[in-house]
Design an enzyme around this catalytic site. Structure first.
Site, short mmCIF file in Angstrom:
data_model
loop_
_atom_site.label_atom_id
_atom_site.label_comp_id
_atom_site.label_asym_id
_atom_site.label_seq_id
_atom_site.Cartn_x
_atom_site.Cartn_y
_atom_site.Cartn_z
N GLU A 71 0.84 -1.20 0.00
CA GLU A 71 0.00 0.00 0.00
C GLU A 71 0.87 1.26 0.00
OE1 GLU A 71 -1.97 2.68 3.26
OE2 GLU A 71 -2.58 0.59 3.50
N HIS A 72 1.94 1.23 0.78
CA HIS A 72 2.86 2.37 0.81
C HIS A 72 3.64 2.49 -0.50
CE1 HIS A 72 3.20 3.77 5.17
NE2 HIS A 72 2.24 2.86 5.19
#
Length: 444
Positions: A71-72
């Site tokens: 996600e990052h």
């Protein structure tokens, strides 16, 4: 009184069910990529989300935290855009973009003006299909995630929920934290994250959900072009079906004390719940709302308003593909823990034995109906509802049907689900400045 009678009999005009059915459309592109939309012509914005059918529940110990790590990393750059350009292009149109990871799915989303829909689709699709995951970015985000874990570790009101899940589900993916641990994030390699990305972000496991002032056919063509550019719309693969479960979860009970030098004690007392497609979920949601869902709820009134024994008091109910959890959270001074636990146990026992009063039942239904419908005034909430209908519910339940299912909950339904869930063996997780305690009796 006459005014109250008139208001109680008021029926909104029009056929809401037919209007909703006309507004929602679905297309499956090659490779099994789903595009679902809901037209809201009265707004001037759109919400776009690309949802991946993967979350922390899909991780083994070796990949602990990989879903959240990705996600990052997907914001860090592609062949087409570096991280600064991704941020700058969205800022330049006043858009909002972000992402989140859950136990069972991951979402990348943006909200923009309707005229900026092509940009939002292109940016999100580029990120999801073509991120570079460069070694320097992996190392940089590793440090950011370690800081994020440390931030949560410093907040016992957050930590106690992760620890409760661990006590309830044990050393299983559902019992492990979504963020991973300091150890797993330090150990995971760039190649392991890249392998996870290749295996999990396949078209058949993705849903593109868009709501707002849009036309379905236009959205489909924008999505098709963006994913075609990445070369992923190939083959005749069907969409993956909704998740149906995972490894079995043993029934657990008992108490665990985590000693920490805090000014306040934080506790969760709870048990296994029910799955998200269980018909009893409507009754449990009403019960949860009446028991600890607001300032008029029973636990809030008994613990905070009548006795002033805590500031934060609530109950919660999370549902997964094949199981769930139910719990009561309280933050209080350490010397009030015993009395707070006694009250919690007494109120839970009363609900199991007697259910809710008629007034509590009506108030719980009303609060649940209102919060559900008011939430749908927001394009982002409607976008989330569309995507979840594909990933977790195998179909969109019309708003009118949801409201009817809430209204249909009976006192007998409440007592039955209270016996099954609240009457089940309980787990107590307690964080506070204690040296030694024995709380086994409270969960017996």
């Amino acid at each position: 009184m006459e005014g109250q009678d008139t208001l109680s009999q008021y029926t909104p005009p029009g056929n809401a069910r037919d209007a909703e059915a006309d507004a929602v459309r679905r297309t499956v592109l090659p490779g099994g990529l789903r595009v679902v939309t809901e037209a809201m012509p009265t707004v001037r914005s759109v919400a776009v989300g690309i949802w991946a059918n993967v979350g922390s529940r899909d991780e083994d110990v070796l990949h602990g935290g990989a879903s959240h790590f990705l996600e990052h990393l997907l914001f860090k750059g592609t062949q087409k855009r570096d991280a600064m350009r991704i941020a700058a292009e969205m800022d330049a149109v006043g858009g909002i973009s972000n992402a989140f990871t859950s136990k069972e799915f991951t979402c990348y989303y943006a909200r923009v003006l309707d005229s900026d829909l092509p940009l939002a689709v292109d940016i999100l699709a580029d990120m999801v299909t073509s991120s570079l995951l460069s070694p320097p970015d992996v190392d940089a985000e590793r440090g950011v995630i370690l800081e994020e874990i440390a931030m949560y570790d410093d907040d016992p009101s957050e930590t106690v929920h992760d620890e409760f899940a661990r006590d309830l589900f044990g050393d299983t993916p559902l019992g492990r934290p979504i963020l991973g641990t300091q150890e797993s994030i330090k150990a995971i390699t760039r190649d392991q994250v890249a392998e996870y990305y290749r295996d999990r972000y396949l078209p058949q496991d993705l849903v593109v959900a868009v709501t707002g002032n849009i036309e379905h056919d236009v959205v489909v063509e924008l999505v098709r072009a963006a994913f075609d550019a990445a070369g992923v719309l190939t083959g005749g693969t069907e969409p993956s079906p909704p998740r149906v479960g995972g490894p079995g979860v043993p029934v657990r009970s008992g108490a665990r004390l985590i000693t920490d030098d805090t000014e306040q004690a934080n506790l969760v007392l709870g048990s296994l719940g029910i799955s998200r497609n269980d018909d009893r979920r409507f009754a449990l949601n009403v019960l949860n709302t009446a028991l600890g869902g607001g300032s008029s709820s029973r636990l809030f009134q008994e613990i905070r308003e009548k006795r002033g024994m805590a500031y934060a008091v609530s109950s919660f109910n999370s549902q997964y593909a094949d199981t769930g959890l139910f719990g009561v959270y309280v933050g209080c001074l350490p010397n009030k823990t015993d009395e707070v636990l006694r009250i919690c146990r007494e109120e839970l026992d009363k609900v199991v034995a007697d259910g809710l009063t008629e007034e509590e039942l009506d108030r719980g239904k009303g609060q649940l109906r209102g919060s559900f419908v008011l939430g749908l005034e927001d394009t982002g909430s409607r976008m989330s509802r569309l995507a979840k209908s594909e990933l977790v519910h195998d179909g969109l339940m019309p708003v009118d049907e949801v409201l009817a299912r809430i209204d249909a909950v009976t006192p007998e339904d409440i007592r039955a689900v209270a016996r099954d869930v609240i009457g089940a063996p309980k787990v107590l997780t307690l964080i506070g400045p204690y040296e030694e305690r024995d709380d086994s009796a409270i969960v017996a």
